[in-house]
Scaffold this active site. Structure first.
Site, PDB file in Angstrom:
ATOM      1  N   ASN A  13       0.867  -1.180   0.000  1.00 46.21           N
ATOM      2  CA  ASN A  13       0.000   0.000   0.000  1.00 46.21           C
ATOM      3  C   ASN A  13       0.907   1.234   0.000  1.00 46.21           C
ATOM      4  OD1 ASN A  13      -1.759   2.087   0.535  1.00 46.21           O
ATOM      5  ND2 ASN A  13      -2.333   1.376   2.580  1.00 46.21           N
ATOM      6  N   LYS A  15       0.096   4.241  -0.210  1.00 39.18           N
ATOM      7  CA  LYS A  15      -0.546   5.421   0.402  1.00 39.18           C
ATOM      8  C   LYS A  15      -0.356   6.629  -0.528  1.00 39.18           C
ATOM      9  CE  LYS A  15      -0.058   3.221   4.836  1.00 39.18           C
ATOM     10  NZ  LYS A  15      -0.014   3.313   6.279  1.00 39.18           N
ATOM     11  N   HIS A  99      -9.336   1.164   5.255  1.00 43.93           N
ATOM     12  CA  HIS A  99      -8.040   1.362   5.914  1.00 43.93           C
ATOM     13  C   HIS A  99      -8.236   2.308   7.095  1.00 43.93           C
ATOM     14  CE1 HIS A  99      -3.935   2.562   6.699  1.00 43.93           C
ATOM     15  NE2 HIS A  99      -3.560   1.475   6.040  1.00 43.93           N
ATOM     16  N   GLU A 101      -6.644   4.727   8.091  1.00 42.36           N
ATOM     17  CA  GLU A 101      -6.467   6.155   7.763  1.00 42.36           C
ATOM     18  C   GLU A 101      -7.732   6.720   7.121  1.00 42.36           C
ATOM     19  OE1 GLU A 101      -2.763   5.542   5.699  1.00 42.36           O
ATOM     20  OE2 GLU A 101      -1.856   5.010   7.625  1.00 42.36           O
ATOM     21  N   GLU A 169      -4.899  -4.773  10.808  1.00 41.28           N
ATOM     22  CA  GLU A 169      -3.851  -3.767  10.968  1.00 41.28           C
ATOM     23  C   GLU A 169      -4.084  -3.001  12.265  1.00 41.28           C
ATOM     24  OE1 GLU A 169      -2.011  -2.644   6.916  1.00 41.28           O
ATOM     25  OE2 GLU A 169      -3.778  -1.392   7.168  1.00 41.28           O
ATOM     26  N   GLY A 175       3.053   2.373  10.687  1.00 35.79           N
ATOM     27  CA  GLY A 175       4.039   3.437  10.520  1.00 35.79           C
ATOM     28  C   GLY A 175       4.811   3.792  11.781  1.00 35.79           C
ATOM     29  N   SER A 215       3.883  -2.062  10.194  1.00 32.38           N
ATOM     30  CA  SER A 215       5.334  -2.129  10.387  1.00 32.38           C
ATOM     31  C   SER A 215       5.955  -3.462   9.974  1.00 32.38           C
ATOM     32  CB  SER A 215       5.704  -1.793  11.844  1.00 32.38           C
ATOM     33  OG  SER A 215       5.357  -0.455  12.140  1.00 32.38           O
TER      34      SER A 215
HETATM   35  P1  13P Z   1       3.358   0.437   7.508  1.00 35.14           P
HETATM   36  O1  13P Z   1       3.818  -0.859   6.896  1.00 35.14           O
HETATM   37  O2  13P Z   1       4.076   1.639   6.959  1.00 35.14           O
HETATM   38  O3  13P Z   1       3.339   0.376   8.998  1.00 35.14           O
HETATM   39  O4  13P Z   1       1.826   0.640   7.041  1.00 35.14           O
HETATM   40  C1  13P Z   1       0.941  -0.400   7.171  1.00 35.14           C
HETATM   41  C2  13P Z   1      -0.290  -0.057   6.455  1.00 35.14           C
HETATM   42  O5  13P Z   1      -1.031   0.833   6.833  1.00 35.14           O
HETATM   43  C3  13P Z   1      -0.592  -0.815   5.223  1.00 35.14           C
HETATM   44  O6  13P Z   1      -1.895  -0.589   4.796  1.00 35.14           O
END
Ligand code: 13P
Length: 253
Positions: A13, A15, A99, A101, A169, A175, A215
């Site tokens: 992803n 983002k 997601h 976010e 997640e 992150g 992560s």
């Molecule tokens: P990270 O791997 O950067 O922690 O992000 C995970 C994520 O949100 C994947 O959708």
């Protein structure tokens, strides 16, 4: 049914990262995977702006592509939104919905996520439905309740192994470099597997893939993927560089 019958999926992803120059990472990944027999499916989910271009490069290497969101309607006066049908038209086969976010920054409820997952199916896409608890919820001992509620509310009307993937997640692991213990991952995945049987029916739910995200790095991928009931990874930051992403894919080679 043994775990081995579910083919793993490693999805990146991106983002809101990457402009045209980022295409070189997909070319590089395609080169690195050339002639390699993989024990997993690989997917890249770039921003909408790169979806067509990434799909063209990725298709040649057997890498799937997906969007990071879609609108529930097929068309209409929804300025700035993108329909699942448009995602499909770009050459993608997947779309991430729900997601954290999107849930947090765009106020998406379980009902909105479910409508988007249904839209994905209407368009012939596989929905990757995301869920996970916040740190506050985990500290309050509410993790399993929270993911149950999200699963029940966000799961599309019909969820089949070929068209639906669940991604756990934990919000606090995204992150941050923090990851749950293997025991914690196995606990949530085992719980989700049981909840899927209850909600979607035993036979049908056994083949659904449960990804872990948050992560995931080359250094911890094999360990996380070995946790019980983990059928792959949804990778953020470490999917932006082909060499890092390959390091994670290698957990399945
Ligand atoms: P990270 O791997 O950067 O922690 O992000 C995970 C994520 O949100 C994947 O959708």
């Amino acid at each position: 049914m043994a775990k081995a019958v579910r083919r793993a999926l490693v999805a990146g992803n991106w983002k809101m990262n990457g402009a045209t120059a980022q295409l070189k990472e997909v070319r590089l990944l395609a080169q690195m995977l050339e002639g390699v027999r993989l024990n997993c499916d690989v997917a890249v989910c770039p921003p909408f702006t790169l979806l067509s271009a990434v799909s063209r490069v990725a298709a040649k290497a057997g890498i799937a592509t997906g969007a990071q969101d879609c609108h529930a309607e097929a068309s209409g006066a929804f300025t700035g939104d993108v329909a699942a049908e448009m995602v499909k038209d770009c050459g993608a086969s997947l779309v991430i919905v729900g997601h954290s976010e999107r849930r947090t920054l765009h106020g998406e409820t379980d009902a909105v996520v479910k409508a988007k997952a249904d839209a994905a199916h209407r368009a012939g896409l596989t929905a990757i439905v995301c869920l996970g608890e916040t740190l506050e919820e985990r500290k309050a001992g509410r993790t399993l309740d929270v993911v149950s509620r999200q699963l029940e509310g966000s799961l599309p009307s019909v969820a089949l192994p070929a068209d639906t993937v669940i991604a756990y997640e934990p919000v606090w692991a995204i992150g941050t470099g923090l990851t749950p213990t293997l025991k914690e991952v196995a606990e949530v995945h085992g719980h989700l597997r049981a909840e899927l049987a209850r909600i979607a029916g035993g036979q049908r739910s056994r083949g659904l893939r449960l990804l872990y995200g948050g992560s995931v790095k080359p250094a911890n991928a094999a360990e996380l993927m070995a946790a019980g009931d983990v059928d792959g990874a949804l990778v953020g930051g470490a999917s932006l560089k082909a060499s890092d992403f390959l390091g994670i894919i290698k957990a399945y080679m």
